[in-house]
Design a protein around this motif. Structure first.
Motif: not given
Length: 636
Positions: A475-499
């Protein structure tokens, strides 16, 4: 032959004679077996009267003879969930548990209308789906009682506000509720929408999003979320998806629950608001059941403390707790996606036996495909089968009384409560030490990844029993998520969902791009039993890269194997033989006429000359590391 005696030994002998008679006459001439019951114990007393229980000490004596005096340590399981469990428990162990002594089981644990264990079937759909209205209509007419639209994974450039309005309007025609999912992305969508405070839309509370840095700590709530009093919905999936142990997952859910109660104050107890907790359920079958039951025991304790603070009567018992569950994407795999259906069935059964009021089953595929409608239907049908064919909705708290499950419930509750007290001692979630949480996440994530990388834990279709012939389009990764655009914030890697499958998936996607598709000859030579065992072992590793496998039944001689190598000219050859045959084979195998990566499925001691092979596959070898070396050698 008639058996008219009440003596159990005679009855058993009669049945044994009958079985022997069947074997000799091959069912040709023996009359039907008829048992005349004379002894009332056959109907009035349980069968256990004929089989008295074995004392616990007798079990221990047998274990000492088999395993030694330290058998208790040998048989103690230490999962990555913050607790340990013994191999077996007896009634005396369970009767002493606090919640068992208080009678918190059965309907005291789970009460839901006329069907004691009924639940709502929820359908999860992407908010940016082009055919969203059609899929909602299909879900509502196909058995779903609630629609969950998720903004996670959507692109900020899409008109998600209009899509949300479409979802609300379409679901309203079926008198069906809508829940907006997606964490911080859901916040952003609401902020961009013109929804009012009275919009019939549920969403998760923000406290864990802030604590786990999915949004900035100073982020403001969008106006539509400022409701004077609304049902609290704690999203306990966030710590689960990050990879935390179950004990920490429950503790953070309690911390978020506590924070929400503190925020709403006395209004949280007005009008009997149906507060809810949203939980992820993975494939650790019994522990997931115990996790849900432990949460029912713990949440009323937190509510009781706040009720006393506001001078109100106790408002919550374990049976009043409302739990929503969703099958965890953590163990979903990209390749061989139909194995995800089996995992979803296990997860769903755990959730239902654990007593959830609502269940959402994730679709079995997460790659670009044209089977979305089929995936939706299978997600619903997983639950419909559990409900209408397995009838799991008929019994309240089916796990009640199971010694192992009661022990697991108690241990998880105790560990989670201890961790929750640590959180509260620091002043609650907002003040909990960031570095401590990060350390816990990183350690556990690495341990879970290592178990998959070494095949200590199995992901069917990914690191074991692979299907090498199923290519996928990620699946293609979106260029920017709604949260990134609205909050101007990139969550740190350690909270990204684990696969858990990510490492294997990435390697296989690299190999999938090679043209032509690489081939591997699995070459069994020598003693049939050993060559077959090693060929199966090698196939289950090399196949994880998606190579085209050539798998003959075996070669009777070394010359036949070498002839096959010249015939097929594979990119990879895996020699599978007993130690003696392998040594002779490596001496005779051509190295100048066939340009193939040479692998031996054997332990290091069987290959004294390490230069004779490129890779060794054996038990205990770091599987993912070996596959990475093979992919590099192939030029992927």
């Amino acid at each position: 032959m008639r058996c008219g005696t009440g003596n159990p030994a005679v009855r058993r002998q009669a049945v044994a004679e009958r079985v022997g008679c069947i074997r000799h006459c091959c069912l040709r001439s023996c009359p039907p077996l008829s048992l005349t019951v004379i002894n009332p114990r056959m109907t009035d007393a349980p069968l256990s009267l004929d089989f008295p229980p074995t004392p616990t000490e007798d079990w221990h004596d047998r274990l000492r003879r088999d395993l030694g005096d330290d058998f208790a340590d040998t048989l103690t399981w230490q999962p990555l969930e913050g607790i340990d469990l013994r191999a077996f428990y007896r009634r005396a162990d369970t009767d002493a548990l606090p919640h068992v002594q208080k009678g918190v089981s059965g309907r005291a644990m789970r009460q839901s209308g006329p069907a004691a264990n009924d639940w709502t079937i929820a359908q999860r759909l992407p908010l940016d789906a082009p055919d969203l209205a059609d899929r909602i209509n299909a879900a509502c007419t196909g058995g779903a009682g609630r629609i969950v639209v998720t903004a996670a994974g959507t692109d900020a450039s899409a008109d998600l506000s209009a899509a949300l309005r479409t979802a609300l309007d379409t679901a309203a025609h079926h008198d069906t509720d809508v829940h907006l999912d997606g964490g911080a992305d859901a916040w952003a969508v609401i902020a961009q929408s013109d929804l009012g405070a009275d919009t019939p839309l549920t969403y998760a509370d923000p406290h864990l999003l802030r604590a786990m840095r999915h949004v900035p700590a100073e982020a403001e709530l969008p106006a539509p979320l400022h409701r004077p009093a609304h049902p609290i919905m704690v999203d306990a999936r966030l710590p689960h998806n990050a990879g935390l142990p179950m004990a920490d997952e429950l503790a953070l859910a309690l911390g978020s629950w506590s924070q929400a109660l503190a925020t709403q104050g006395a209004e949280a107890f007005s009008g009997g608001l149906p507060h809810r907790v949203l939980v992820a359920v993975d494939t650790s079958y019994f522990l997931e059941i115990a996790k849900l039951r432990a949460l029912r025991l713990l949440l009323p304790q937190v509510a009781q403390a706040y009720a006393e603070m506001h001078d109100t009567a106790p408002v919550l018992s374990p049976s009043d707790v409302t739990l929503y569950a969703e099958t965890s994407p953590r163990s979903h795999t990209l390749f061989d996606p139909h194995a995800n259906l089996l995992r979803a069935a296990t997860q769903s059964a755990s959730a239902v036996i654990g007593g959830v009021e609502q269940l959402t089953v994730q679709p079995f595929r997460r790659d670009e495909h044209d089977e979305a409608a089929n995936a939706d239907r299978l997600a619903r049908n997983t639950q419909l089968i559990l409900k209408h064919e397995a009838h799991l909705h008929r019994v309240a708290d089916p796990a009640a009384g199971a010694y192992y499950l009661e022990q697991a419930t108690d241990r998880l509750a105790e560990a989670a409560w201890s961790r929750f007290q640590q959180i509260e001692d620091t002043g609650g979630l907002p003040n909990w030490a960031d570095d401590f949480l990060q350390t816990r996440v990183r350690i556990t994530r690495e341990e879970r990844r290592m178990r998959i990388a070494t095949r200590t834990d199995v992901l069917v279709g990914t690191n074991h029993y692979p299907d090498p012939d199923t290519p996928v389009t990620p699946q293609a990764t979106p260029s920017a998520s709604p949260a990134q655009q609205h909050f101007h914030h990139q969550p740190p890697a350690w909270v990204q969902p684990l696969s858990l499958s990510a490492g294997y998936d990435a390697l296989r996607l690299r190999v999938q791009q090679l043209e032509p598709r690489p081939t591997a000859l699995i070459a069994p030579v020598g003693t049939p039993s050993m060559r077959s065992a090693r060929a199966t072992f090698a196939r289950n590793i090399v196949g994880c890269l998606g190579l085209r496998l050539i798998e003959p039944l075996g070669y009777d001689s070394i010359d036949d194997a070498i002839d096959a190598l010249h015939e097929h000219t594979p990119d990879v050859v895996v020699w599978c033989a007993d130690d003696d045959t392998l040594a002779a084979l490596l001496d005779q195998a051509p190295t100048d006429t066939v340009d193939a990566i040479t692998i031996a499925a054997a332990p290091p001691k069987a290959v004294p000359n390490a230069q004779a092979v490129d890779l060794l596959l054996h038990r205990g070898a770091p599987t993912l590391q070996r596959l990475r070396q093979l992919a590099d050698a192939l030029g992927a």
